[in-house]
Design an enzyme around this catalytic site. Structure first.
Site, PDB file in Angstrom:
ATOM      1  N   TYR A  23       0.824  -1.218   0.000  1.00  0.00           N
ATOM      2  CA  TYR A  23       0.000   0.000   0.000  1.00  0.00           C
ATOM      3  C   TYR A  23       0.855   1.264   0.000  1.00  0.00           C
ATOM      4  CZ  TYR A  23      -3.192  -3.590   1.780  1.00  0.00           C
ATOM      5  OH  TYR A  23      -3.894  -4.746   1.954  1.00  0.00           O
ATOM      6  N   TYR A 150     -14.428  -5.317   2.794  1.00  0.00           N
ATOM      7  CA  TYR A 150     -13.051  -5.602   2.364  1.00  0.00           C
ATOM      8  C   TYR A 150     -12.736  -7.042   2.743  1.00  0.00           C
ATOM      9  CZ  TYR A 150      -7.998  -5.903   2.305  1.00  0.00           C
ATOM     10  OH  TYR A 150      -6.717  -6.315   2.063  1.00  0.00           O
ATOM     11  N   ASP A 244     -16.503 -13.607   7.070  1.00  0.00           N
ATOM     12  CA  ASP A 244     -15.080 -13.305   7.079  1.00  0.00           C
ATOM     13  C   ASP A 244     -14.743 -12.732   8.450  1.00  0.00           C
ATOM     14  OD1 ASP A 244     -12.573 -12.173   6.865  1.00  0.00           O
ATOM     15  OD2 ASP A 244     -12.945 -11.145   4.965  1.00  0.00           O
ATOM     16  N   LYS A 274      -5.073 -13.663  11.115  1.00  0.00           N
ATOM     17  CA  LYS A 274      -4.592 -12.591  11.986  1.00  0.00           C
ATOM     18  C   LYS A 274      -4.270 -13.078  13.395  1.00  0.00           C
ATOM     19  CE  LYS A 274      -6.138  -8.711   9.229  1.00  0.00           C
ATOM     20  NZ  LYS A 274      -4.800  -8.415   8.682  1.00  0.00           N
TER      21      LYS A 274
END
Length: 433
Positions: A23, A150, A244, A274
Site C-alpha cells: 500500500y 473488504y 469473514d 490474523k
C-alpha cells in the site's frame, strides 16, 4: 538492538533499494521506520525510541509481542518438525488445531482447511462455495457482497470488496463482476437486498460479509439483527453464507470469542487468520459446515476440493496457533477487550465535539474517530510518532486496535494521542466542514 548505528543504517539503506512495501507509493513515501525488537505492546525503533503499537501489527498481536507461552511452543516444534506437506501426510499440531477450532466454533462448523494468509482463506471459501454448487449439479458462480466491505487483495477477493470506496477501484472491469449491495441494516435496505436476491438468487453461490464490523473499509459497525436477516435471506434463496472473521475473530469485539457466536448466527463457511497465531507466524483457516463438506464427500476424485497451498498447516504456525488458543482459553481476553472498550469510550468521547469529526465509535478492542475527509497520511503518522505511539490511519479513519493485553496507562497514551491529533487536524482542516 544488535550492531552499531552505522551497521543498522547500512541494512536499511540497502534494503530500501529493493523492498517493495504494501500500500505504498515507493517514489514518494517517506523511509519506513526500522523496528529492531518488540515486547509486550511496544515496538523498539532503530533510533532507540519505544512506541506503543496501537494497531497490534494489523490486528494480529492479540496477546502482545513475544508472549513466552507461544515462543516456547514454537521453539519446541522447531526442534522436532518445522514443516511437512499435508498431501498424504499429517502432523499432530494441525490435527489438534483443527479439532480445537471445531470445538470452539458454534453449530456444525467442523471441517478446517488451512492456508497461509487471510486473503487466500477467502479465496478458498469462494472457490469452495462455487464447487459446492457444481458438485450438487447446479451452476452458481457469482457472489453478493456489501458496500464498505473488504476481504483481501488477491484477484477474486478484490471482486467482493467495495468497488468504489475501497483501494481496488483501479481494477474495476478487470476482476470478475459481483453483486454489491448495502447491508440490510433497516427495513428499506432489507427490501432492496430482498429484491436483488429475488432477481439474482439463482446465480449467487454465496453471500459474504464481515460480521459486526467492516474493518479496512472504514471500521463500520452493524448489529446482530443485520446478520440474522442475512441468514434468513440466504436460506430463502439457497445461497451459502460466508463470514469473514479475519479481523473480528478471537475476542476483538469483546462480545464473544467469535462474532458469529456473539450474534448467534452460524454461517456455512467461516474464515480466520490474523490473531489465530497471536501475531507470530502466517496461518489462516477456512472452516466449512457439515453441509458444505458433504457436497465434496464422494467416490469421484473430481468432486474433491482441488486446492493445496504448499505451506498449508505449517507445523510451526499450527504450534503457535495452539499456544494462542491456550491463552484465549486460560486468560480472559474477552473481559480484557470489554475493559479496553469501556476506557476507549470514555477517553475518546471528547473528540466527538471537534469540528470535522463525524463520529466516535467503540466496540470492544476497536476505537474509531471518523473525520469528515481525508487527512495527510504522512503528517498524521508523524504526529502520532511524536506522541510515542504507532498508529496507521486509513483515509478519514483514525483508529486503534491494540493488543488485548494492553494496560490502562498504555491505552491512555494511545487515546490521548488520538484525541490530540484529531484536535490538531480539526484546527487545521475541520473548520467550515
Amino acid at each position: 538492538m544488535t550492531g552499531t548505528a552505522g551497521e543498522h543504517l547500512a541494512w536499511l539503506e540497502e534494503g530500501q533499494r529493493h523492498l517493495w512495501l504494501p500500500y505504498t507509493q515507493m517514489k514518494t513515501a517517506p523511509r519506513p521506520l526500522p523496528v529492531v525488537s518488540a515486547e509486550g505492546v511496544r515496538l523498539r525503533l532503530g533510533d532507540g525510541r519505544a512506541v506503543v503499537d496501537g494497531v497490534a501489527s494489523w490486528w494480529t498481536a492479540a496477546h502482545g509481542y513475544r508472549h513466552p507461552h507461544i515462543e516456547q511452543a514454537v521453539k519446541r516444534q522447531l526442534e522436532t518438525l518445522p514443516h511437512v506437506m499435508l498431501g498424504g501426510l499429517v502432523h499432530e499440531q494441525a490435527a489438534r488445531l483443527a479439532a480445537r477450532l471445531a470445538r470452539l466454533l458454534p453449530g456444525d462448523l467442523d471441517h478446517v482447511f488451512f492456508s497461509e494468509s487471510g486473503s487466500v482463506s477467502v479465496e478458498i471459501a469462494l472457490k469452495m462455495a462455487v464447487q459446492y454448487w457444481l458438485n450438487r449439479g447446479e451452476r452458481r458462480t457469482r457472489f453478493l457482497s456489501f458496500a464498505k466491505g473488504y476481504h483481501g487483495d488477491t484477484f477474486m477477493t478484490m471482486s467482493v470488496c467495495d468497488p468504489d470506496e475501497g483501494m481496488h477501484a483501479l481494477f474495476r472491469g478487470v476482476v470478475p463482476e459481483q453483486v454489491i449491495a448495502d447491508l440490510p441494516v433497516d427495513a428499506d435496505s432489507e427490501a432492496r437486498l430482498a429484491a436483488l436476491l429475488a432477481a439474482h438468487g439463482h446465480e449467487i453461490a454465496a453471500v459474504i460479509v464481515e460480521p459486526l464490523v467492516q474493518g479496512a473499509g472504514g471500521m463500520k459497525f452493524h448489529d446482530a439483527e443485520t446478520l440474522r436477516r442475512l441468514r434468513t435471506m440466504c436460506d430463502r434463496h439457497g445461497a451459502l453464507l460466508i463470514f469473514d472473521e479475519i479481523f473480528v475473530g478471537f475476542a476483538r469485539t469483546g462480545l464473544d470469542l467469535f462474532a458469529c457466536a456473539a450474534a448467534d448466527v452460524v454461517p456455512d463457511i467461516l474464515t480466520l487468520s490474523k490473531a489465530l497465531t497471536g501475531g507470530t507466524l502466517p496461518l489462516a483457516a477456512t472452516v466449512a459446515s457439515r453441509k458444505v463438506f458433504e457436497a465434496f464427500w464422494d467416490d469421484d476424485p473430481a468432486r474433491a476440493l482441488m486446492h493445496g497451498p504448499t505451506y498449508m498447516g505449517n507445523a510451526l504456525a499450527c504450534a503457535a496457533a495452539n499456544a494462542s488458543l491456550d491463552l484465549f482459553e486460560s486468560e480472559d481476553r474477552i473481559g480484557q477487550a470489554r475493559a479496553i472498550g469501556a476506557q476507549l469510550a470514555a477517553d475518546l468521547e471528547p473528540a466527538r465535539a471537534l469540528p470535522g469529526v463525524v463520529d466516535v465509535r467503540v466496540l470492544g478492542g476497536i476505537g474509531v474517530i471518523e473525520l469528515t475527509r481525508l487527512g495527510d497520511p504522512a503528517w498524521l503518522k508523524q504526529r502520532f510518532l511524536d506522541l510515542g505511539v504507532w498508529l496507521r490511519p486509513f483515509g478519514n479513519i483514525l483508529y486503534t486496535t491494540p493488543p488485548l493485553t494492553i494496560g490502562a496507562d498504555d491505552l491512555r497514551q494511545l487515546t490521548k494521542a488520538l484525541v490530540t491529533v484529531a484536535g490538531e487536524w480539526s484546527a487545521r482542516f475541520g473548520k467550515g466542514e
